[in-house]
Design a protein around this motif. Structure first.
Motif, mmCIF file in Angstrom:
data_model
loop_
_atom_site.group_PDB
_atom_site.id
_atom_site.type_symbol
_atom_site.label_atom_id
_atom_site.label_comp_id
_atom_site.label_asym_id
_atom_site.label_seq_id
_atom_site.Cartn_x
_atom_site.Cartn_y
_atom_site.Cartn_z
ATOM 1 N N TYR A 90 0.831 -1.202 0.000
ATOM 2 C CA TYR A 90 0.000 0.000 0.000
ATOM 3 C C TYR A 90 0.872 1.261 0.000
ATOM 4 O O TYR A 90 0.647 2.182 -0.804
ATOM 5 N N CYS A 91 1.852 1.301 0.889
ATOM 6 C CA CYS A 91 2.705 2.493 0.995
ATOM 7 C C CYS A 91 3.504 2.713 -0.293
ATOM 8 O O CYS A 91 3.680 3.845 -0.742
ATOM 9 N N ALA A 92 3.993 1.616 -0.874
ATOM 10 C CA ALA A 92 4.761 1.722 -2.113
ATOM 11 C C ALA A 92 3.900 2.264 -3.243
ATOM 12 O O ALA A 92 4.351 3.086 -4.052
ATOM 13 N N ARG A 93 2.655 1.824 -3.311
ATOM 14 C CA ARG A 93 1.748 2.309 -4.360
ATOM 15 C C ARG A 93 1.444 3.794 -4.230
ATOM 16 O O ARG A 93 1.157 4.471 -5.214
ATOM 17 N N GLN A 94 1.486 4.291 -2.998
ATOM 18 C CA GLN A 94 1.237 5.723 -2.778
ATOM 19 C C GLN A 94 2.484 6.557 -3.066
ATOM 20 O O GLN A 94 2.413 7.789 -3.087
ATOM 21 N N GLY A 95 3.609 5.872 -3.254
ATOM 22 C CA GLY A 95 4.856 6.591 -3.509
ATOM 23 C C GLY A 95 5.489 7.161 -2.267
ATOM 24 O O GLY A 95 6.336 8.064 -2.350
ATOM 25 N N TRP A 96 5.119 6.634 -1.092
ATOM 26 C CA TRP A 96 5.653 7.156 0.168
ATOM 27 C C TRP A 96 6.976 6.495 0.517
ATOM 28 O O TRP A 96 7.186 5.313 0.258
ATOM 29 N N THR A 97 7.861 7.255 1.133
ATOM 30 C CA THR A 97 9.046 6.685 1.764
ATOM 31 C C THR A 97 8.621 6.242 3.150
ATOM 32 O O THR A 97 8.121 7.052 3.940
ATOM 33 N N PHE A 98 8.802 4.974 3.473
ATOM 34 C CA PHE A 98 8.208 4.446 4.706
ATOM 35 C C PHE A 98 9.124 3.443 5.398
ATOM 36 O O PHE A 98 10.095 2.954 4.821
ATOM 37 N N GLU A 99 8.758 3.176 6.632
ATOM 38 C CA GLU A 99 9.428 2.162 7.450
ATOM 39 C C GLU A 99 8.350 1.313 8.112
ATOM 40 O O GLU A 99 7.327 1.838 8.543
ATOM 41 N N VAL A 100 8.583 0.017 8.198
ATOM 42 C CA VAL A 100 7.639 -0.877 8.862
ATOM 43 C C VAL A 100 8.170 -1.230 10.250
ATOM 44 O O VAL A 100 9.316 -1.664 10.393
ATOM 45 N N ILE A 101 7.328 -1.019 11.253
ATOM 46 C CA ILE A 101 7.640 -1.443 12.628
ATOM 47 C C ILE A 101 6.688 -2.570 12.982
ATOM 48 O O ILE A 101 5.474 -2.428 12.821
ATOM 49 N N ALA A 102 7.224 -3.681 13.453
ATOM 50 C CA ALA A 102 6.401 -4.851 13.770
ATOM 51 C C ALA A 102 6.609 -5.264 15.221
ATOM 52 O O ALA A 102 7.720 -5.195 15.747
ATOM 53 N N ASP A 103 5.524 -5.683 15.859
ATOM 54 C CA ASP A 103 5.566 -6.164 17.241
ATOM 55 C C ASP A 103 4.943 -7.540 17.331
ATOM 56 O O ASP A 103 3.982 -7.857 16.606
ATOM 57 N N LEU A 104 5.459 -8.349 18.237
ATOM 58 C CA LEU A 104 4.861 -9.628 18.564
ATOM 59 C C LEU A 104 4.541 -9.587 20.054
ATOM 60 O O LEU A 104 5.428 -9.657 20.897
ATOM 61 N N GLY A 105 3.264 -9.400 20.370
ATOM 62 C CA GLY A 105 2.870 -9.270 21.761
ATOM 63 C C GLY A 105 1.416 -8.879 21.890
ATOM 64 O O GLY A 105 0.783 -8.446 20.920
ATOM 65 N N SER A 106 0.886 -9.015 23.072
ATOM 66 C CA SER A 106 -0.523 -8.758 23.339
ATOM 67 C C SER A 106 -0.918 -7.325 23.002
ATOM 68 O O SER A 106 -0.149 -6.382 23.194
ATOM 69 N N GLY A 107 -2.154 -7.181 22.509
ATOM 70 C CA GLY A 107 -2.696 -5.859 22.254
ATOM 71 C C GLY A 107 -3.009 -5.113 23.537
ATOM 72 O O GLY A 107 -3.352 -3.927 23.502
ATOM 73 N N MET A 108 -2.915 -5.787 24.677
ATOM 74 C CA MET A 108 -3.127 -5.142 25.974
ATOM 75 C C MET A 108 -1.804 -4.752 26.635
ATOM 76 O O MET A 108 -1.798 -4.211 27.730
ATOM 77 N N ASN A 109 -0.695 -5.057 25.957
ATOM 78 C CA ASN A 109 0.626 -4.739 26.489
ATOM 79 C C ASN A 109 1.076 -3.393 25.914
ATOM 80 O O ASN A 109 1.283 -3.256 24.703
#
Length: 208
Positions: A86-105
């Motif tokens: 999605y970001c590439a199609r918009q032509g944006w310079t972007f970074e992906v941040i990923a987490d593995l953990g509870s949505g309550m943390n």
């Protein structure tokens, strides 16, 4: 442009009077720094971040992905791929941040890094696949901070996340596990039996 300025320049930049700045300081709304000679100095990068991060190349786009547990890593990769495409199609310079953990943390490394960047004015856009990927509860507060910092929030899917029930069950199970560890220390058989029952019910519901 200097980041630290005297009270007169700070007032002019904000379009208010010096008296107003002093009142804000007394109310704790805007706290200046002080020099060795005890002169007030205001950090413009904090009170007027757009002066320093106005360009699209300087204020980055961050795409954030999250899953609750190791067995959902495949879904995490899918989220990242969707965000990257999605970001590439918009032509944006972007970074992906990923987490593995509870949505309550609220203490996940990726989330803390993201929030620090938002508060510091280094992000101009946040992209997520679903609202619940950010936090299970409290996402609206993060969105309010983004609005205050002029950060655009893009949610690709406004509907319910297809992994909602499974993910919520894992989050609840994690909470039960934490309480189990604490209460087991009391050697209360009643507590152990109660928590074992709750864990089994949550695990059964997740497997349905």
């Amino acid at each position: 442009m200097d980041r630290l300025v005297a009270i007169g320049e700070a007032a002019q930049t904000l379009g208010v009077s010096i008296t107003t700045l002093r009142r804000w300081e007394a109310e704790g709304r805007l706290v200046p720094e002080h020099t060795a000679g005890n002169h007030r100095r205001y950090d413009l990068s904090k009170i007027k971040p757009e002066l320093f991060f106005a360009g699209t190349d300087e204020r980055r786009t961050i795409a954030y992905a999250r899953v609750s547990s190791d067995d959902q890593k495949a879904d995490l990769e899918r989220q990242k791929q969707v965000l990257e495409l999605y970001c590439a199609r918009q032509g944006w310079t972007f970074e992906v941040i990923a987490d593995l953990g509870s949505g309550m943390n609220y203490h996940k490394k990726g989330l803390k890094r993201l929030l620090d960047a938002v508060v510091d004015g280094r992000i101009g856009r946040l992209v997520i696949t679903h609202k619940d990927r950010l936090l299970r509860f409290g996402a609206e507060l993060v969105f309010a901070i983004c609005e205050a910092k002029q950060v655009e929030v893009v949610i690709l899917n406004q509907g319910e996340d297809t992994t909602f029930e499974e993910d919520l069950a894992k989050d609840v199970l994690e909470i039960v596990t934490v309480f189990s560890a604490r209460l087991y220390g009391s050697r209360s058989r009643k507590n152990q039996k109660l928590l074992d029952g709750v864990k089994k019910a949550v695990e059964d519901s997740a497997s349905c």
